[in-house]
Design a protein around this motif. Structure first.
Motif, PDB file in Angstrom:
ATOM      1  N   LEU A   1      26.815  28.497   4.736  1.00  0.00           N
ATOM      2  CA  LEU A   1      27.327  27.131   4.894  1.00  0.00           C
ATOM      3  C   LEU A   1      28.347  27.092   6.028  1.00  0.00           C
ATOM      4  CD1 LEU A   1      27.656  24.187   3.917  1.00  0.00           C
ATOM      5  CD2 LEU A   1      29.313  25.003   2.242  1.00  0.00           C
TER       6      LEU A   1
ATOM      7  N   LEU B   1      28.682  29.236   8.584  1.00  0.00           N
ATOM      8  CA  LEU B   1      28.091  29.521   9.899  1.00  0.00           C
ATOM      9  C   LEU B   1      27.230  28.369  10.405  1.00  0.00           C
ATOM     10  CD1 LEU B   1      27.082  33.244   9.354  1.00  0.00           C
ATOM     11  CD2 LEU B   1      28.795  32.401  10.964  1.00  0.00           C
ATOM     12  N   GLY B   2      26.515  27.736   9.477  1.00  0.00           N
ATOM     13  CA  GLY B   2      25.570  26.715   9.902  1.00  0.00           C
ATOM     14  C   GLY B   2      26.184  25.351  10.104  1.00  0.00           C
ATOM     15  N   ARG B   3      27.232  25.045   9.355  1.00  0.00           N
ATOM     16  CA  ARG B   3      27.674  23.651   9.317  1.00  0.00           C
ATOM     17  C   ARG B   3      29.144  23.393   9.571  1.00  0.00           C
ATOM     18  NH1 ARG B   3      23.792  21.512  11.247  1.00  0.00           N
ATOM     19  NH2 ARG B   3      21.914  21.044  10.035  1.00  0.00           N
ATOM     20  N   LYS B   4      29.994  24.432   9.632  1.00  0.00           N
ATOM     21  CA  LYS B   4      31.419  24.158   9.819  1.00  0.00           C
ATOM     22  C   LYS B   4      31.822  24.205  11.286  1.00  0.00           C
ATOM     23  CE  LYS B   4      33.186  25.341   5.227  1.00  0.00           C
ATOM     24  NZ  LYS B   4      34.172  26.123   4.457  1.00  0.00           N
TER      25      LYS B   4
ATOM     26  N   GLU C   1      37.436  24.660  10.990  1.00  0.00           N
ATOM     27  CA  GLU C   1      37.062  24.837   9.583  1.00  0.00           C
ATOM     28  C   GLU C   1      36.699  26.295   9.301  1.00  0.00           C
ATOM     29  OE1 GLU C   1      35.187  20.320   9.273  1.00  0.00           O
ATOM     30  OE2 GLU C   1      33.883  22.061   9.156  1.00  0.00           O
TER      31      GLU C   1
ATOM     32  N   GLU D   1      37.865  22.436   4.789  1.00  0.00           N
ATOM     33  CA  GLU D   1      36.745  21.657   4.259  1.00  0.00           C
ATOM     34  C   GLU D   1      36.494  20.382   5.050  1.00  0.00           C
ATOM     35  OE1 GLU D   1      35.488  21.968   0.336  1.00  0.00           O
ATOM     36  OE2 GLU D   1      35.376  23.895   1.333  1.00  0.00           O
ATOM     37  N   GLY D   2      37.183  20.242   6.172  1.00  0.00           N
ATOM     38  CA  GLY D   2      36.943  19.063   7.010  1.00  0.00           C
ATOM     39  C   GLY D   2      37.581  17.798   6.465  1.00  0.00           C
TER      40      GLY D   2
ATOM     41  N   LEU E   1      28.914  20.099   1.846  1.00  0.00           N
ATOM     42  CA  LEU E   1      30.351  19.959   2.093  1.00  0.00           C
ATOM     43  C   LEU E   1      30.773  18.574   1.590  1.00  0.00           C
ATOM     44  CD1 LEU E   1      30.727  21.560   5.626  1.00  0.00           C
ATOM     45  CD2 LEU E   1      31.792  22.306   3.507  1.00  0.00           C
TER      46      LEU E   1
ATOM     47  N   ARG F   1      27.759  17.048   4.872  1.00  0.00           N
ATOM     48  CA  ARG F   1      27.014  18.041   5.659  1.00  0.00           C
ATOM     49  C   ARG F   1      26.329  18.999   4.699  1.00  0.00           C
ATOM     50  NH1 ARG F   1      31.675  20.273   9.350  1.00  0.00           N
ATOM     51  NH2 ARG F   1      32.895  19.266   7.698  1.00  0.00           N
TER      52      ARG F   1
ATOM     53  N   GLN G   1      23.837  22.557   4.009  1.00  0.00           N
ATOM     54  CA  GLN G   1      23.252  23.817   4.477  1.00  0.00           C
ATOM     55  C   GLN G   1      22.202  24.262   3.483  1.00  0.00           C
ATOM     56  OE1 GLN G   1      23.779  25.693   7.364  1.00  0.00           O
ATOM     57  NE2 GLN G   1      22.028  26.860   6.634  1.00  0.00           N
TER      58      GLN G   1
ATOM     59  N   LEU H   1      22.121  32.351  11.914  1.00  0.00           N
ATOM     60  CA  LEU H   1      22.990  31.175  11.988  1.00  0.00           C
ATOM     61  C   LEU H   1      24.146  31.369  12.959  1.00  0.00           C
ATOM     62  CD1 LEU H   1      23.136  30.254   8.204  1.00  0.00           C
ATOM     63  CD2 LEU H   1      22.102  28.868  10.012  1.00  0.00           C
TER      64      LEU H   1
ATOM     65  N   GLY I   1      20.851  25.416  10.787  1.00  0.00           N
ATOM     66  CA  GLY I   1      22.084  25.005  11.443  1.00  0.00           C
ATOM     67  C   GLY I   1      21.811  24.210  12.708  1.00  0.00           C
TER      68      GLY I   1
END
Lengths: 246, 246
Positions: A157, A159-162, A166, A243-244, B82, B86, B88, B159, B203
């Motif tokens: 999570l 690596l792919g989305r933050k 973050e 967590e954004g 998230l 978002r 993943q 990723l 990602g």
DNA sequence: ATAAGTCTTTGATGTAGGTCAATATGACGC
DNA sequence: GCGTCATATTGACCTACATCAAAGACTTAT
């Protein structure tokens, strides 16, 4: 010499250190946790204490997975490489962690000592025999792997989305939580790895990690008294950033 | 109705389907692999066959992990979210895969049916009891989790360090390998998930996935006869692209 | 067949984080 | 203390991929 280590420079050429499991000071947080005295003795009988110096490669991705290890001192970085040299850290290990869980016949990653390390080494074949004899041990191992898988998915999570900030905040928080669990206090955390190790763990470059940390320093959220140590001043803010929520 | 499914729309409200393990056609590739008849009977006795329709949420991240499942038909997507939405993907499951390995007390991710699915459901508490009784089963589970951890680490490398084209090619190859293993032929693979599911797995955004696929089509490396199916024309080239050898 | 909704593709533009290059800082040996 | 080397920081610029927007192409319902 590359480092100030007094230890030998390869894992295999080390003098073997006799450190029976019964005396092990990290037993309560490792593989050995919750084993009976009898089972502990069996485990002890197939293990060898070894020491490796800073910078030594302990296992190599794609090598035959002949040994498993329990980390009893120091810290270790785990990584995978692409053919062209790009690197992805898959984790950092500290005392109590187990090394070599993820493998088929070969190791799935390489491991290198970040500091002088103390390890408990098990021949894989004999450990597997022992697993059949000692169901508690197998159960313990299953729980450990299962747990690691959960962490691996958190990392996906990340690596792919933050975003960069973050990622860095999440990383610092996970180190802090770990320190808290082991020592009780989690404000000051130790950073035995370099910026580029952190970058390769988070899917960022050295420069971005550095910039992000300066950013957090300027906002007063963290301080970096010495390289290798980091203090968290505002853990709520750090959590929100991770967590954004900002 | 949102889909053409004949199945009920929630996992819990489904009519339970009686499908004893002895008759199970995917046994040789699942949890049940290599169990004795006797052990298989024990496993069978605590399992319930269920069916869920396309789009149904089977488990929810953070819900209490009361059941584990073995997938016997259809396909499933696993994902984490998230706070701001978002997403993943942590994996896709196909017949023979096990659902629910990664959990502590709560599920570590959510799972949703990509197509109408058939599942074998085990109450967690009873499965854990059974693990104590049947060491072979625990060993089998340990191997499965261990294997998944290796895959999770490959995914971290993807990723964190691969480019868009490398990610897409790696994804197609892993599906192809899987298909090969299960059916013997791996040229034509099924893509039950949408572009945005693929994006969230790699990602990337939907748009980047789409552009990358068109790119591969134009080069003649793949063809997409219908949505939901994809044919690999040049597996060597795809392999090279997946590792950045171009 | 047709209309409505969803998913995919394609194009135009923006930006987070990468790359390249130059200091700065710190660690270690002498 | 001083020079050397490795690592960290900072700045200027660039690019891969995201974002925003608008067609197409399928699906399913009527």
């Amino acid at each position: 010499m590359r480092s100030g280590s007094h230890f030998a420079q390869t894992a295999s050429s080390n003098p073997l250190v006799n450190s029976p499991c019964e005396k092990c000071n990290i037993a309560e947080m490792s593989l050995c946790h919750a084993l009976s005295c009898d089972d502990l003795r069996k485990l002890s009988s197939i293990s060898t204490g070894i020491e490796v110096g800073k910078g030594v490669t302990i296992i190599n991705e794609m090598d035959s997975a002949d040994f498993l290890f329990n980390v009893t001192g120091g810290s270790i970085k785990l990584y995978k490489l692409l053919p062209d040299g790009r690197r992805q850290m898959t984790g950092f290990l500290f005392p109590g962690d187990f090394l070599g869980i993820a493998m088929n016949d070969c190791y799935a990653y390489s491991a290198e000592a970040l500091e002088d390390c103390r390890l408990c080494r098990f021949p894989r074949a004999r450990l597997e025999e022992l697993l059949k004899e000692v169901p508690d041990l197998e159960n313990r191992l299953l729980n450990m792997v299962s747990n690691e898988l959960v962490l691996a998915q958190d990392q996906m999570l990340l690596l792919g989305r933050k975003t960069a900030i973050e990622k860095v905040c999440s990383f610092l928080l996970s180190l802090a939580k770990r320190t808290q669990r082991k020592t009780g206090a989690g404000h000051v955390i130790s950073l035995p790895m370099g910026r580029s190790d952190i970058g390769d763990y988070l899917g960022l470059t050295t420069e971005t990690v550095s910039r992000t940390l300066t950013n957090l320093k300027k906002k007063g959220i963290i301080s970096i008294p010495t390289n290798g140590q980091l203090e968290i001043n505002d853990i709520e803010e750090l959590t929100d950033l991770a967590e954004g929520m900002d």
